[in-house]
Enzyme design. Structure first.
Site, PDB file in Angstrom:
ATOM      1  N   HIS A 188       0.827  -1.212   0.000  1.00  0.00           N
ATOM      2  CA  HIS A 188       0.000   0.000   0.000  1.00  0.00           C
ATOM      3  C   HIS A 188       0.869   1.273   0.000  1.00  0.00           C
ATOM      4  CE1 HIS A 188      -3.600  -2.319   0.327  1.00  0.00           C
ATOM      5  NE2 HIS A 188      -3.308  -2.803   1.521  1.00  0.00           N
TER       6      HIS A 188
HETATM    7  O1  RIB Z   1      -5.829   0.643   3.006  1.00  0.00           O
HETATM    8  C1  RIB Z   1      -4.442   0.708   3.177  1.00  0.00           C
HETATM    9  C2  RIB Z   1      -4.062   1.929   3.973  1.00  0.00           C
HETATM   10  O2  RIB Z   1      -4.682   1.851   5.245  1.00  0.00           O
HETATM   11  C3  RIB Z   1      -2.597   2.081   4.227  1.00  0.00           C
HETATM   12  O3  RIB Z   1      -2.271   3.443   4.242  1.00  0.00           O
HETATM   13  C4  RIB Z   1      -2.428   1.483   5.597  1.00  0.00           C
HETATM   14  O4  RIB Z   1      -1.313   2.011   6.271  1.00  0.00           O
HETATM   15  C5  RIB Z   1      -3.716   1.838   6.278  1.00  0.00           C
HETATM   16  O5  RIB Z   1      -3.619   3.103   6.822  1.00  0.00           O
END
Ligand code: RIB
Ligand code: CA
Length: 323
Positions: free
Chosen positions: A244
């Site tokens: 992510h």
């Molecule tokens: O959905 C993924 C995101 O949500 C990323 O930024 C992770 O760190 C959580 O905050």
């Protein structure tokens, strides 16, 4: 060309992976880390950012930001994914030798953008509350920022919809009102959502190899990822994790890794689909169209994931050799 960034983040396991990636990249100058609630409480997320500053001798300032969303009821820290204090089974010491900047994050952002117009890219990988507060306090920042890169949202491309509700991604769900303000402001935004971050995968073997090849920093990334991988294995049925927050950093380093689609984005702010991100990307004219005010944003729809994984690996290994 080196891109100067402020990284707005809720560390968070993948946030820590992204902070290290940004510091490690020769193409990025990590000017500041601004913190926000989300994966952890604001106190834990700030302590984790300061811990990384101390551990990796970051020149970046750390400024503490919002502890709750603009108007929705707080969802609470995502302990099931990121552990009790945000870094899985790794705990930042209570007492640290470095301190946060005295300004709140939104003011830090305003001051930095004002001091260097057109020079700074804001990269946001947590709930967008700090950015929305900065926009509210000084709307002129839309003309001062170089670019805004956001990890958040899910547009249904490549079969990816929500990860915390059927239609919402975590960062947007945590503060949908803030996200709608940030996405509909007239400034250049690139959105790296689940559509692309769930197409890249740090497998268990990839992380083992990084631990073996990247010295103590590889070991640290391996250590923090243990809790995350346990969540992915038990709840998602995967032997590894999606990429992510580091994907937003990869976009800053090399946007060519991504195929982007242009069109204005709005966010559903209430009801069962709260946090749902919707892009209007066709040219058709409508009698009723609340997408047509404000900016036209870029949304990631495709990623060269092998190249992204290779970029992360090479950058971290090179960095480990300089420590
Ligand atoms: O959905 C993924 C995101 O949500 C990323 O930024 C992770 O760190 C959580 O905050
Ligand atoms: Ca995050």
């Amino acid at each position: 060309m080196v891109t100067k960034i402020i990284l707005d983040t809720d560390p968070g396991i993948d946030d820590a992976m992204a902070i290290i990636f940004a510091e490690a990249s020769p193409d990025i100058e990590l000017m500041a880390v601004t913190t926000v609630f989300g994966n952890a409480t604001i106190e834990n997320s700030t302590r984790n950012a300061l811990y990384l500053k101390q551990k990796y001798k970051l020149k970046a300032d750390v400024a503490q930001g919002a502890d709750k969303p603009l108007s929705r009821a707080p969802v609470g820290a995502t302990t099931v994914v990121h552990g009790e204090k945000g870094l899985g089974t790794v705990e930042a010491p209570e007492l640290l030798e470095v301190e946060a900047d005295s300004r709140p994050a939104y003011q830090y952002i305003i001051d930095a953008l004002t001091a260097e117009p057109g020079e700074i890219t804001l990269v946001a990988v947590g709930p967008l509350t700090n950015l929305a507060l900065a926009l509210a306090a000084k709307p002129e920042i839309v003309d001062l920022v170089k670019e805004v890169v956001v990890m958040g949202g899910a547009f249904g491309e490549n079969g990816h919809r929500g990860n915390v509700s059927p239609y919402a991604e975590a960062n947007i769900y945590d503060d949908p009102h803030a996200a709608d303000r940030v996405f509909s402001a007239d400034w250049p935004v690139a959105i790296i959502g689940l559509d692309v971050t769930e197409e890249s995968f740090f497998s268990s073997e990839y992380l083992d190899q990084l631990r073996d090849d990247a010295g103590q920093v590889g070991q640290f990334i391996w250590d923090v990822s243990r809790y995350y991988l346990k969540f992915y294995c038990e709840r998602v049925g995967l032997e590894g994790c999606h990429v992510h927050d580091p994907s937003a950093i990869a976009y800053v380093i090399n946007p060519q890794l991504f195929t982007m689609r242009r069109g204005p984005v709005r966010v559903v702010t209430e009801g069962p689909a709260a946090g749902y991100t919707i892009q209007k990307f066709e040219q058709r004219k409508y009698m009723h169209d609340q997408w047509k005010e404000g900016g036209s944003q870029l949304v990631g729809v495709k990623v060269q994931s092998e190249s992204l994984l290779d970029l992360y690996r090479r950058t971290i290994i090179d960095f480990s050799q300089k420590l």
